[in-house]
Design a protein around this motif. Structure first.
Motif, short mmCIF file in Angstrom:
data_model
loop_
_atom_site.label_atom_id
_atom_site.label_comp_id
_atom_site.label_asym_id
_atom_site.label_seq_id
_atom_site.Cartn_x
_atom_site.Cartn_y
_atom_site.Cartn_z
N TRP A 39 0.55 -0.36 -0.25
CA TRP A 39 -0.20 -0.25 -0.16
C TRP A 39 0.61 0.92 -0.15
O TRP A 39 0.56 2.41 -0.68
N MET A 40 2.08 1.23 0.62
CA MET A 40 3.02 2.42 1.17
C MET A 40 3.72 2.54 -0.06
O MET A 40 3.82 4.28 -0.92
N LEU A 41 4.09 1.69 -0.35
CA LEU A 41 4.60 1.33 -2.85
C LEU A 41 3.84 2.14 -3.59
O LEU A 41 4.08 2.86 -3.63
N ILE A 42 2.48 1.32 -3.42
CA ILE A 42 1.90 2.28 -4.26
C ILE A 42 2.08 3.71 -4.09
O ILE A 42 1.54 4.80 -5.01
N ASP A 43 0.79 4.00 -3.45
CA ASP A 43 0.90 5.20 -2.44
C ASP A 43 2.34 6.36 -3.24
O ASP A 43 2.22 7.44 -3.61
N CYS A 44 3.02 5.61 -2.46
CA CYS A 44 4.26 6.39 -2.95
C CYS A 44 4.71 6.34 -4.65
O CYS A 44 5.29 8.13 -5.16
N ILE A 45 4.26 5.62 -5.64
CA ILE A 45 4.49 5.23 -6.68
C ILE A 45 3.37 6.61 -7.23
O ILE A 45 4.21 7.03 -8.67
N THR A 46 2.35 6.67 -7.30
CA THR A 46 1.66 6.87 -7.88
C THR A 46 1.36 9.21 -7.26
O THR A 46 0.52 9.65 -7.63
N LYS A 47 1.84 9.55 -6.06
CA LYS A 47 0.92 10.42 -5.41
C LYS A 47 2.08 10.90 -4.67
O LYS A 47 1.86 12.40 -4.97
N LEU B 10 12.05 8.62 -6.32
CA LEU B 10 12.89 7.44 -6.59
C LEU B 10 13.78 7.68 -5.07
O LEU B 10 13.80 5.91 -5.12
N ILE B 11 13.49 8.04 -4.44
CA ILE B 11 14.66 8.20 -3.31
C ILE B 11 13.94 7.22 -2.75
O ILE B 11 14.02 6.63 -1.39
N TRP B 12 12.91 7.59 -2.05
CA TRP B 12 10.94 7.35 -1.10
C TRP B 12 10.98 5.60 -1.73
O TRP B 12 11.03 4.42 -1.15
N ILE B 13 11.06 5.40 -3.40
CA ILE B 13 10.67 4.59 -3.49
C ILE B 13 12.02 3.13 -3.35
O ILE B 13 11.89 2.08 -2.91
N ILE B 14 13.72 4.27 -3.49
CA ILE B 14 14.35 3.06 -3.04
C ILE B 14 14.44 2.21 -1.38
O ILE B 14 15.23 1.44 -1.16
N VAL B 15 13.89 3.48 -0.61
CA VAL B 15 14.17 3.45 0.85
C VAL B 15 13.03 1.74 0.99
O VAL B 15 13.32 1.29 2.09
N ILE B 16 11.53 2.33 0.52
CA ILE B 16 10.21 1.60 0.96
C ILE B 16 11.05 0.18 0.58
O ILE B 16 10.78 -1.11 0.70
N LEU C 163 8.92 -3.05 5.71
CA LEU C 163 8.63 -3.00 6.50
C LEU C 163 9.20 -1.02 6.96
O LEU C 163 8.05 -0.36 7.66
N LEU C 164 9.55 -1.47 8.04
CA LEU C 164 10.94 -0.01 7.95
C LEU C 164 10.45 1.22 7.53
O LEU C 164 9.95 2.19 7.52
N GLY C 165 10.64 1.31 5.87
CA GLY C 165 10.57 2.15 5.33
C GLY C 165 9.65 1.92 5.02
O GLY C 165 9.20 3.07 5.15
N ALA C 166 8.52 1.37 4.68
CA ALA C 166 6.51 2.02 4.58
C ALA C 166 6.83 2.28 5.88
O ALA C 166 5.90 3.62 5.64
#
Length: 72
Positions: A28-36, A45-51, A56-59
């Motif tokens: 859910w957090m990965l999709i949210d990051c990619i779309t919003k 890109l940085i948040w996607i790599i972190v997640i 779970l920690l990144g999310a």
């Protein structure tokens, strides 16, 4: 009386449920990051790599630091 043989079965079900919920939250957090997430200075890109690499920690970090701030 409590059946000690059934205890491992309940432990497996409990931890499997926690794992499934954690994975669903991660997706859910990965999709949210990619779309919003805005693409300002490669933040998306940085948040996607972190997640992706911290699971779970990144999310959780994304949820606390970015999603709530963006919703305000």
């Amino acid at each position: 009386m409590f059946d000690w043989i059934a205890l491992p079965f309940f432990n497996v079900i409990f931890f499997l449920g926690i794992g499934l919920l954690a994975t669903a939250f991660w997706i859910w957090m990965l999709i949210d990051c990619i779309t919003k997430e805005t693409d300002r200075s490669n933040e998306r890109l940085i948040w996607i790599i972190v997640i992706v690499f911290t699971h779970l920690l990144g999310a959780i970090l994304y949820f606390i630091l970015r999603k709530n701030k963006r919703n305000r």
